[in-house]
Structures are given as structure tokens and as C-alpha cells.
Design an enzyme around this catalytic site. Structure first.
Site, PDB file in Angstrom:
ATOM      1  N   GLY A 183       0.780  -1.236   0.000  1.00  6.05           N
ATOM      2  CA  GLY A 183       0.000   0.000   0.000  1.00  6.05           C
ATOM      3  C   GLY A 183       0.809   1.281   0.000  1.00  6.05           C
ATOM      4  N   ASP A 231       0.447   3.289   4.214  1.00  4.25           N
ATOM      5  CA  ASP A 231      -0.572   4.005   3.456  1.00  4.25           C
ATOM      6  C   ASP A 231      -1.623   4.629   4.367  1.00  4.25           C
ATOM      7  OD1 ASP A 231      -1.612   1.527   4.202  1.00  4.25           O
ATOM      8  OD2 ASP A 231      -2.336   0.976   2.207  1.00  4.25           O
ATOM      9  N   ASP A 248      -5.756   2.743  10.107  1.00  2.31           N
ATOM     10  CA  ASP A 248      -7.184   2.433  10.208  1.00  2.31           C
ATOM     11  C   ASP A 248      -7.463   1.896  11.609  1.00  2.31           C
ATOM     12  OD1 ASP A 248      -9.812   1.830   9.684  1.00  2.31           O
ATOM     13  OD2 ASP A 248      -9.398   0.082   8.451  1.00  2.31           O
ATOM     14  N   LYS A 297      -7.600   7.488   9.406  1.00  2.90           N
ATOM     15  CA  LYS A 297      -9.065   7.478   9.544  1.00  2.90           C
ATOM     16  C   LYS A 297      -9.454   7.980  10.910  1.00  2.90           C
ATOM     17  CE  LYS A 297     -10.406   3.967   6.274  1.00  2.90           C
ATOM     18  NZ  LYS A 297     -11.024   2.659   6.048  1.00  2.90           N
ATOM     19  N   PHE A 323     -14.123   3.556   3.022  1.00  4.80           N
ATOM     20  CA  PHE A 323     -13.124   2.789   2.289  1.00  4.80           C
ATOM     21  C   PHE A 323     -12.643   3.558   1.063  1.00  4.80           C
ATOM     22  CE2 PHE A 323     -11.491  -0.566  -0.471  1.00  4.80           C
ATOM     23  CZ  PHE A 323     -10.654  -1.205   0.423  1.00  4.80           C
ATOM     24  N   VAL A 324     -11.342   3.803   1.007  1.00  8.02           N
ATOM     25  CA  VAL A 324     -10.776   4.592  -0.096  1.00  8.02           C
ATOM     26  C   VAL A 324      -9.780   3.756  -0.905  1.00  8.02           C
ATOM     27  CG1 VAL A 324     -11.069   6.791   1.119  1.00  8.02           C
ATOM     28  CG2 VAL A 324      -8.938   5.517   1.379  1.00  8.02           C
ATOM     29  N   ASP A 374      -5.570  -0.261  -2.446  1.00  5.57           N
ATOM     30  CA  ASP A 374      -6.254  -1.170  -3.364  1.00  5.57           C
ATOM     31  C   ASP A 374      -7.627  -1.588  -2.868  1.00  5.57           C
ATOM     32  OD1 ASP A 374      -5.141  -2.785  -1.167  1.00  5.57           O
ATOM     33  OD2 ASP A 374      -5.908  -4.484  -2.316  1.00  5.57           O
ATOM     34  N   ARG A 411      -4.599   0.516  -7.343  1.00  9.09           N
ATOM     35  CA  ARG A 411      -3.413   1.101  -6.701  1.00  9.09           C
ATOM     36  C   ARG A 411      -2.792   2.182  -7.585  1.00  9.09           C
ATOM     37  NH1 ARG A 411      -2.019  -2.034  -2.174  1.00  9.09           N
ATOM     38  NH2 ARG A 411      -2.294  -4.273  -2.391  1.00  9.09           N
TER      39      ARG A 411
END
Ligand code: 5GP
Ligand code: MG
Length: 180
Positions: free
Chosen positions: A43, A99, A102, A130, A151-152, A158, A164
């Protein structure tokens, strides 16, 4: 490919401008220290490439691959290190790049594993954070952008290994989730 997004959150230019700022901050903080960056694959690949080229320090780079999501849109809790040898962190100043922060499960597990090898310091840099209550409370030292709990994809992130390579970050159209 951008037609697969419901909304664009950050376009490429916005991301790169923010990376200029984070890179400047990292250069200031590590000017006198020998920096080793550990990037969490896959990521952080694109984030890493753009960020590190903005940091004119003689840093070392290593990568770590873990699995925690298993291709869905929710975390599963377990973190598996897909690697025999961990990067050499003993006696080094470590900056972990990932990345997104979360649930915190992945980065907490990575932090624990690396700290066990006695680095001089460990800091954390994430592109996205987040805003939510995390399963593992964890503070990032450098953050690109705060986002809502949705969710991004794109810019390295991805959905089932796709998207990606989108140059921007956005929210995937809901009808595409589960349809792949
Ligand atoms: P954790 O929940 O352990 O903090 O996050 C682990 C990993 O889940 C992240 O490194 C990232 O690969 C993935 N992840 C978490 N949230 C998102 C998201 O909104 N989009 C994508 N594409 N991946 C995410
Ligand atoms: Mg992922």
C-alpha cells in the site's frame, strides 16, 4: 479508471503538495540523525516513491510485507509477517511508512516487532489517518490527511489489488464492492 470512484478526496496535485510539507518536516527532524525508512508493502509503494524523492538525506530504505486485510474492506485482526528476515533496525532511527492508519492493528504489530530489535527510535508516517476509535491506540508522527471512516482506493491503496495505480485518492463506487 476514475469513473470507478464515487468521489475524489485528494487529487494528485493536492497529494504532492502535502508530501512537500511532510518531507520538509522529516528533513528538519532527521537532519542530524542516520535515518532508516521501513515501508510497508504494497500500500505504501507510491506514497514512498513520491515522498522519499523529496527527502534529500542519505537515508536507508527497507521494506516489510504484512497481510491483515485479506482483500476485503474490513480488517480481520490478525497480522501475518510474510518475511523470513526482518530489516536490520538495531541501533537505528526508524521511520515506518504506511498508506493508512485504520484500526491500528497492523502498525501496532509492526511497531512491536521492530521495537523488540532495539532500534534507537521509531516514528510513524502515514499518508491517511481514519478518524475513528482504533482497536489498537496508536499515534502517527507524520500524517498526510485525516479522512472519515470510509473505504478509499488509489495512490497505492487497493480494493482486491486493483486501483493502486490511480493517481488520486477516492471513495470506490459501492456497487463495485463485492462485485469483483
Ligand atoms: P489497520 O486496520 O491494521 O490499521 O489497516 C491495515 C491495512 O488495511 C492498511 O495498511 C491498508 O492496506 C488496509 N486499509 C485500511 N483501510 C483502508 C481503506 O480505506 N482502503 C484501502 N484500500 N485499504 C485500507
Ligand atoms: Mg491493502
Amino acid at each position: 479508471m476514475q469513473e470507478n470512484l464515487e468521489r475524489v478526496l485528494f487529487d494528485e496535485q493536492t497529494i504532492l503538495r502535502r508530501l512537500d510539507q511532510i518531507a520538509a518536516q522529516i528533513v528538519t527532524d532527521y537532519r542530524e540523525r542516520d535515518l532508516t525508512v521501513i515501508a510497508v508493502l504494497n500500500g505504501s509503494l507510491i506514497f514512498m516513491a513520491d515522498l522519499l524523492r523529496r527527502i534529500p538525506l542519505p537515508l536507508k530504505l527497507d521494506c516489510l510485507r504484512v497481510a491483515s486485510y485479506h482483500g476485503g474492506t474490513r480488517t480481520t485482526g490478525g497480522v501475518v509477517f510474510n518475511q523470513v528476515a526482518l530489516p536490520d533496525v538495531t541501533g537505528r532511527h526508524i521511520l515506518i511508512l504506511d498508506d493508512i492508519l485504520d484500526s491500528g492493528v497492523t502498525l501496532a504489530a509492526i511497531g512491536e516487532k521492530l521495537r523488540a530489535a532495539r532500534p534507537l527510535s521509531v516514528k510513524l508516517c502515514v499518508l491517511l489517518r481514519k478518524q475513528k476509535i482504533r482497536l489498537r491506540p496508536l499515534e502517527a508522527d507524520y500524517v498526510g490527511f485525516d479522512i472519515r471512516d470510509e473505504f478509499v482506493v488509489g495512490y497505492g491503496l487497493d480494493y482486491q489489488e486493483r486501483y493502486r495505480n490511480l493517481p488520486c485518492i477516492g471513495v470506490l463506487r459501492t456497487e463495485l464492492i463485492g462485485a469483483a
